[in-house]
Design an enzyme around this catalytic site. Structure first.
Site, mmCIF file in Angstrom:
data_model
loop_
_atom_site.group_PDB
_atom_site.id
_atom_site.type_symbol
_atom_site.label_atom_id
_atom_site.label_comp_id
_atom_site.label_asym_id
_atom_site.label_seq_id
_atom_site.Cartn_x
_atom_site.Cartn_y
_atom_site.Cartn_z
ATOM 1 N N ASP A 189 0.714 -1.628 0.051
ATOM 2 C CA ASP A 189 0.222 -0.279 -0.094
ATOM 3 C C ASP A 189 0.680 1.238 0.289
ATOM 4 O OD1 ASP A 189 -2.258 1.639 0.412
ATOM 5 O OD2 ASP A 189 -2.140 1.851 2.734
ATOM 6 N N ASP A 225 -0.800 4.984 1.256
ATOM 7 C CA ASP A 225 -0.712 5.927 2.267
ATOM 8 C C ASP A 225 -0.797 4.913 3.396
ATOM 9 O OD1 ASP A 225 -1.204 8.080 0.209
ATOM 10 O OD2 ASP A 225 -2.991 7.410 0.220
ATOM 11 N N ASP A 238 -2.723 -0.385 5.737
ATOM 12 C CA ASP A 238 -2.834 -0.580 7.022
ATOM 13 C C ASP A 238 -4.203 -0.212 7.434
ATOM 14 O OD1 ASP A 238 -3.009 1.947 4.790
ATOM 15 O OD2 ASP A 238 -3.228 2.908 6.639
#
Lengths: 175, 175
Positions: free
Chosen positions: A8, A10, A135
């Protein structure tokens, strides 16, 4: 055969929250303590009447172009890229002005990756790799491989996932 | 449970070749007969010294913004979107200026789709859905679902795939 890994952007390798907090301070003169952010996304932490403002930040052309890189991410991804078929997978489509910024940011900070390894999508449910680091657990809903939850203030209360605390920890677990 | 379907953009629902041929005619005064394009991509059909020019066209900001939509694609995708979990998956990353253009083009012509259904990637090898419609067999290399080859002048010689001839044909096969 090399395993594939989806990483990922961000709050995993890029830090949009640091910048959003700076802009929020600029506009409202308020900072947030770690306690105020504990277990919350930044959007959840601000007063309800400011939530649209955070969205406005993320929709600003250029917002994603100069984000800080998470510590050790460059070095560890460079090594992971030798061992795995590595893909950067970001649910970027909600903010269409971020698309080109994210591409340019990746080219700048991770020049050892090629455009073939970038995937900017809306919903990650159609992405299948052997490993995923993210996240947000909503990105694991349909994922069949091994999921690692990248630790962040917003996901501290979530249980049931193996965590990656930072990129040094990722190196220990994956290299 | 709804099956998922990934639908390609270029030469499947969007017509970049019509535009590239127009620009090529503008620059070199030459058109191509169906015979000259039979079994070839447009880039393969032009003289070697013009191949970079075609790449330059595709890298021009705006090139992908006003492409023609393939006949019946709007109507059939609207119905497919009721029956399937539909995703638009385009290997767009080679041309980063196309990213925003493709997003805007999809929003304009397929307003019944949301950004959650868009996926702009480099390499489709990490995309897994139940069904995929694409004009390039390289996108099926790692694909585990049912592949339909969208018919085009450049893939006429390819065997071993079930074809979709046009969107009317897709409706017969998938609706």
């Amino acid at each position: 055969m090399q395993l594939s890994i989806a990483i990922d952007m961000d709050e995993t390798i890029a830090d949009p929250i640091k910048k959003a907090r700076e802009w929020y301070y600029r506009d409202y003169g308020k900072t947030f303590t770690p306690e105020e952010l504990h277990g919350k996304t930044f959007t959840e932490a601000v007063p309800p009447e400011h939530k649209d403002k955070i969205k406005e930040y993320l929709n600003t052309p250029g917002f994603f172009r100069d984000l800080d890189v998470f510590p050790d991410a460059k070095e560890v991804l460079k090594e992971l890229n030798q061992k795995y078929k590595l893909y950067i997978v970001s649910a970027a489509m909600e903010f269409p002005d971020s698309l080109r910024d994210k591409y340019d940011w990746l080219q700048e900070h991770f020049p050892f990756l090629t455009w073939k390894q970038f995937c900017l999508c809306g919903d990650k449910s159609i992405v299948q790799t052997d490993i995923m680091i993210d996240d947000l657990i909503r990105n694991f809903t349909f994922f069949k491989g091994k999921a690692y939850l990248y630790h962040g203030h917003h996901n501290v209360h979530i249980e049931g996932y193996e965590r990656i605390l930072n990129w040094e920890d990722a190196a220990k677990k994956l290299l």
